[in-house]
Design a protein around this motif. Sequence first.
Motif, PDB file in Angstrom:
ATOM      1  N   SER A  12      -9.986   9.004 -12.332  1.00  0.00           N
ATOM      2  CA  SER A  12     -10.668   8.993 -11.028  1.00  0.00           C
ATOM      3  C   SER A  12      -9.714   9.177  -9.849  1.00  0.00           C
ATOM      4  CB  SER A  12     -11.467   7.699 -10.845  1.00  0.00           C
ATOM      5  OG  SER A  12     -12.515   7.683 -11.784  1.00  0.00           O
ATOM      6  N   ARG A  13      -8.520   8.641  -9.961  1.00  0.00           N
ATOM      7  CA  ARG A  13      -7.589   8.797  -8.824  1.00  0.00           C
ATOM      8  C   ARG A  13      -7.184  10.265  -8.663  1.00  0.00           C
ATOM      9  NH1 ARG A  13      -6.517   3.782  -7.056  1.00  0.00           N
ATOM     10  NH2 ARG A  13      -6.771   2.113  -8.561  1.00  0.00           N
ATOM     11  N   VAL A  14      -6.978  10.948  -9.796  1.00  0.00           N
ATOM     12  CA  VAL A  14      -6.648  12.376  -9.752  1.00  0.00           C
ATOM     13  C   VAL A  14      -7.845  13.148  -9.193  1.00  0.00           C
ATOM     14  CG1 VAL A  14      -6.064  14.387 -11.186  1.00  0.00           C
ATOM     15  CG2 VAL A  14      -5.107  12.143 -11.720  1.00  0.00           C
ATOM     16  N   VAL A  27      -9.325   4.339   3.297  1.00  0.00           N
ATOM     17  CA  VAL A  27      -9.816   3.029   3.738  1.00  0.00           C
ATOM     18  C   VAL A  27      -9.620   2.021   2.601  1.00  0.00           C
ATOM     19  CG1 VAL A  27     -11.864   1.765   4.502  1.00  0.00           C
ATOM     20  CG2 VAL A  27     -11.495   4.112   5.289  1.00  0.00           C
ATOM     21  N   ALA A  28      -9.084   0.845   2.947  1.00  0.00           N
ATOM     22  CA  ALA A  28      -8.803  -0.207   1.957  1.00  0.00           C
ATOM     23  C   ALA A  28      -7.855   0.330   0.891  1.00  0.00           C
ATOM     24  CB  ALA A  28     -10.100  -0.753   1.358  1.00  0.00           C
ATOM     25  N   ILE A  29      -6.723   0.795   1.351  1.00  0.00           N
ATOM     26  CA  ILE A  29      -5.763   1.495   0.473  1.00  0.00           C
ATOM     27  C   ILE A  29      -5.104   0.555  -0.527  1.00  0.00           C
ATOM     28  CG2 ILE A  29      -3.839   1.246   2.122  1.00  0.00           C
ATOM     29  CD1 ILE A  29      -3.004   4.129   1.293  1.00  0.00           C
ATOM     30  N   GLY A  30      -5.179  -0.752  -0.270  1.00  0.00           N
ATOM     31  CA  GLY A  30      -4.604  -1.722  -1.202  1.00  0.00           C
ATOM     32  C   GLY A  30      -3.113  -1.514  -1.379  1.00  0.00           C
ATOM     33  N   SER A  31      -2.671  -1.533  -2.641  1.00  0.00           N
ATOM     34  CA  SER A  31      -1.236  -1.397  -2.922  1.00  0.00           C
ATOM     35  C   SER A  31      -0.810   0.067  -2.993  1.00  0.00           C
ATOM     36  CB  SER A  31      -0.901  -2.113  -4.223  1.00  0.00           C
ATOM     37  OG  SER A  31      -1.561  -1.473  -5.297  1.00  0.00           O
ATOM     38  N   VAL A  47      -5.427   2.390   5.689  1.00  0.00           N
ATOM     39  CA  VAL A  47      -5.670   1.080   6.308  1.00  0.00           C
ATOM     40  C   VAL A  47      -6.095   0.078   5.235  1.00  0.00           C
ATOM     41  CG1 VAL A  47      -6.325   2.017   8.560  1.00  0.00           C
ATOM     42  CG2 VAL A  47      -8.088   1.567   6.870  1.00  0.00           C
ATOM     43  N   ASP A  48      -5.727  -1.158   5.479  1.00  0.00           N
ATOM     44  CA  ASP A  48      -6.179  -2.256   4.629  1.00  0.00           C
ATOM     45  C   ASP A  48      -6.183  -3.521   5.481  1.00  0.00           C
ATOM     46  OD1 ASP A  48      -6.484  -2.562   1.357  1.00  0.00           O
ATOM     47  OD2 ASP A  48      -6.022  -4.451   2.358  1.00  0.00           O
ATOM     48  N   ILE A  49      -7.032  -4.460   5.089  1.00  0.00           N
ATOM     49  CA  ILE A  49      -7.130  -5.699   5.855  1.00  0.00           C
ATOM     50  C   ILE A  49      -6.004  -6.670   5.486  1.00  0.00           C
ATOM     51  CG2 ILE A  49      -8.594  -7.085   4.298  1.00  0.00           C
ATOM     52  CD1 ILE A  49     -10.360  -7.545   6.894  1.00  0.00           C
ATOM     53  N   SER A  50      -5.325  -6.384   4.361  1.00  0.00           N
ATOM     54  CA  SER A  50      -4.351  -7.347   3.827  1.00  0.00           C
ATOM     55  C   SER A  50      -2.909  -6.896   4.067  1.00  0.00           C
ATOM     56  CB  SER A  50      -4.606  -7.507   2.320  1.00  0.00           C
ATOM     57  OG  SER A  50      -3.465  -8.004   1.685  1.00  0.00           O
ATOM     58  N   GLY A  73      -6.173  -2.872   9.224  1.00  0.00           N
ATOM     59  CA  GLY A  73      -7.447  -2.553   9.856  1.00  0.00           C
ATOM     60  C   GLY A  73      -8.596  -3.062   9.015  1.00  0.00           C
ATOM     61  N   ASP A  74      -9.701  -3.308   9.684  1.00  0.00           N
ATOM     62  CA  ASP A  74     -10.915  -3.780   9.014  1.00  0.00           C
ATOM     63  C   ASP A  74     -11.868  -2.604   8.857  1.00  0.00           C
ATOM     64  OD1 ASP A  74     -13.332  -4.878   8.270  1.00  0.00           O
ATOM     65  OD2 ASP A  74     -13.179  -6.599   9.611  1.00  0.00           O
ATOM     66  N   ALA A  75     -12.254  -2.326   7.609  1.00  0.00           N
ATOM     67  CA  ALA A  75     -13.106  -1.167   7.314  1.00  0.00           C
ATOM     68  C   ALA A  75     -14.415  -1.170   8.100  1.00  0.00           C
ATOM     69  CB  ALA A  75     -13.412  -1.140   5.821  1.00  0.00           C
ATOM     70  N   HIS A  76     -14.851  -2.331   8.552  1.00  0.00           N
ATOM     71  CA  HIS A  76     -16.114  -2.392   9.300  1.00  0.00           C
ATOM     72  C   HIS A  76     -15.981  -1.793  10.697  1.00  0.00           C
ATOM     73  CE1 HIS A  76     -16.445  -5.877   6.455  1.00  0.00           C
ATOM     74  NE2 HIS A  76     -17.567  -5.239   6.203  1.00  0.00           N
ATOM     75  N   CYS A  90     -12.086   6.350  -0.276  1.00  0.00           N
ATOM     76  CA  CYS A  90     -12.174   4.901  -0.507  1.00  0.00           C
ATOM     77  C   CYS A  90     -12.401   4.695  -2.007  1.00  0.00           C
ATOM     78  CB  CYS A  90     -13.302   4.290   0.318  1.00  0.00           C
ATOM     79  SG  CYS A  90     -13.358   2.491   0.214  1.00  0.00           S
ATOM     80  N   THR A  91     -11.442   4.093  -2.688  1.00  0.00           N
ATOM     81  CA  THR A  91     -11.574   3.899  -4.133  1.00  0.00           C
ATOM     82  C   THR A  91     -11.554   2.411  -4.486  1.00  0.00           C
ATOM     83  OG1 THR A  91      -9.179   4.128  -4.477  1.00  0.00           O
ATOM     84  CG2 THR A  91     -10.495   6.117  -4.726  1.00  0.00           C
ATOM     85  N   PHE A  92     -12.509   2.019  -5.298  1.00  0.00           N
ATOM     86  CA  PHE A  92     -12.584   0.679  -5.884  1.00  0.00           C
ATOM     87  C   PHE A  92     -12.480  -0.418  -4.830  1.00  0.00           C
ATOM     88  CE2 PHE A  92     -10.674   3.748  -8.838  1.00  0.00           C
ATOM     89  CZ  PHE A  92     -11.782   3.884  -9.644  1.00  0.00           C
ATOM     90  N   SER A  93     -13.051  -0.150  -3.675  1.00  0.00           N
ATOM     91  CA  SER A  93     -12.996  -1.107  -2.572  1.00  0.00           C
ATOM     92  C   SER A  93     -14.360  -1.377  -1.953  1.00  0.00           C
ATOM     93  CB  SER A  93     -12.054  -0.607  -1.472  1.00  0.00           C
ATOM     94  OG  SER A  93     -10.738  -0.556  -1.964  1.00  0.00           O
ATOM     95  N   LEU A  94     -15.308  -0.443  -2.075  1.00  0.00           N
ATOM     96  CA  LEU A  94     -16.636  -0.739  -1.503  1.00  0.00           C
ATOM     97  C   LEU A  94     -17.281  -1.916  -2.225  1.00  0.00           C
ATOM     98  CD1 LEU A  94     -18.144   2.748  -0.604  1.00  0.00           C
ATOM     99  CD2 LEU A  94     -17.559   0.887   0.957  1.00  0.00           C
TER     100      LEU A  94
HETATM  101  C1  LIG Z   1      -9.691  -3.844  -5.522  1.00  0.00           C
HETATM  102  S1  LIG Z   1      -8.634  -3.435  -4.193  1.00  0.00           S
HETATM  103  C2  LIG Z   1      -8.602  -1.652  -4.316  1.00  0.00           C
HETATM  104  C3  LIG Z   1      -7.417  -1.079  -3.638  1.00  0.00           C
HETATM  105  C4  LIG Z   1      -7.254   0.440  -3.672  1.00  0.00           C
HETATM  106  N1  LIG Z   1      -8.268   1.099  -2.895  1.00  0.00           N
HETATM  107  C5  LIG Z   1      -7.216   0.994  -5.071  1.00  0.00           C
HETATM  108  O1  LIG Z   1      -7.949   1.938  -5.364  1.00  0.00           O
HETATM  109  O2  LIG Z   1      -6.402   0.502  -5.864  1.00  0.00           O
HETATM  110  C6  LIG Z   1      -9.699  -3.736  -2.778  1.00  0.00           C
HETATM  111  C7  LIG Z   1      -8.961  -3.636  -1.445  1.00  0.00           C
HETATM  112  O3  LIG Z   1      -9.927  -3.733  -0.387  1.00  0.00           O
HETATM  113  C8  LIG Z   1      -9.301  -4.389   0.696  1.00  0.00           C
HETATM  114  N2  LIG Z   1     -10.346  -4.838   1.617  1.00  0.00           N
HETATM  115  C9  LIG Z   1     -11.319  -5.761   1.396  1.00  0.00           C
HETATM  116  N3  LIG Z   1     -12.089  -5.919   2.488  1.00  0.00           N
HETATM  117  C10 LIG Z   1     -11.593  -5.061   3.426  1.00  0.00           C
HETATM  118  C11 LIG Z   1     -11.961  -4.755   4.765  1.00  0.00           C
HETATM  119  N4  LIG Z   1     -13.005  -5.354   5.354  1.00  0.00           N
HETATM  120  N5  LIG Z   1     -11.245  -3.837   5.423  1.00  0.00           N
HETATM  121  C12 LIG Z   1     -10.190  -3.218   4.844  1.00  0.00           C
HETATM  122  N6  LIG Z   1      -9.782  -3.473   3.579  1.00  0.00           N
HETATM  123  C13 LIG Z   1     -10.473  -4.377   2.877  1.00  0.00           C
HETATM  124  C14 LIG Z   1      -8.502  -5.489   0.027  1.00  0.00           C
HETATM  125  O4  LIG Z   1      -7.497  -6.027   0.866  1.00  0.00           O
HETATM  126  C15 LIG Z   1      -7.940  -4.746  -1.183  1.00  0.00           C
HETATM  127  O5  LIG Z   1      -6.686  -4.176  -0.890  1.00  0.00           O
END
Ligand SMILES: C[S@@+](CC[C@H](N)C(=O)[O-])C[C@H]1O[C@@H](n2cnc3c(N)ncnc32)[C@H](O)[C@@H]1O
Length: 189
Positions: A12-14, A27-31, A47-50, A73-76, A90-94
């Motif tokens: 899926s990432r590819v 959005v919500a790029i995580g690590s 962007v990520d909230i963490s 940043g906050d995705a909202h 946006c992957t695995f974050s919604l």
């Molecule tokens: C399961 S991880 C997935 C990370 C990455 N997208 C991936 O594919 O590996 C979910 C991510 O969503 C982020 N996240 C959760 N709520 C968020 C928000 N309101 N705004 C931005 N990031 C958010 C978390 O900090 C976390 O990094």
Amino acid sequence: MGFWDRRLFGDSRVWVCGQASGDVLEVAIGSGLNLPYYPPGIRLVGVDISPPMLAIARRRAAEHSLQADLREGDAHQLALPDASFDTVVCTFSLCAIPDERQAVAEMTRLLRPGGLLLLADHVAGRSRPVRALQRGLELISVPVGGEHFLRRPLNTARSAGLDIERQERFGPAGIVERLAARKPAHQPR
Ligand SMILES: C[S@@+](CC[C@H](N)C(=O)[O-])C[C@H]1O[C@@H](n2cnc3c(N)ncnc32)[C@H](O)[C@@H]1O
């Protein structure tokens, strides 16, 4: 994430990153697990909230010699101008963002007309028993970790006015879904 990438999420990432072009927002790029899969030549904002997740993403970008603007940043509600990206990813974050509709509305606002939204996530299963299991899981996962199992980003993207161009579902009971949805070049009056 590495465990689920190997067991469930396939390529899926590819699939997602290979369709990104131009000015890209993740959005919500995580690590930053997607970083190695983007094609050369894109300009990436992530962007990520963490802050701790962003620190790992920055290290990963440096390891791969990638230029990326990684910010909190906050995705909202993102402090970015309307229609400023060709691609939003946006992957695995919604599954983890509290209000997925608001997040997708924000992604749509940030896309240029004709731009592409690329999503991948685990979603509500096709069969009733699997959804019942997912409902049971949510009783714990939502209050404890904010993790949702019954969402369907496909419907959210449609409701946001995007045109679904490609969609694939796989895994047990189709619980993994990825899609490419385009913002219409001309908004209907
Ligand atoms: C399961 S991880 C997935 C990370 C990455 N997208 C991936 O594919 O590996 C979910 C991510 O969503 C982020 N996240 C959760 N709520 C968020 C928000 N309101 N705004 C931005 N990031 C958010 C978390 O900090 C976390 O990094």
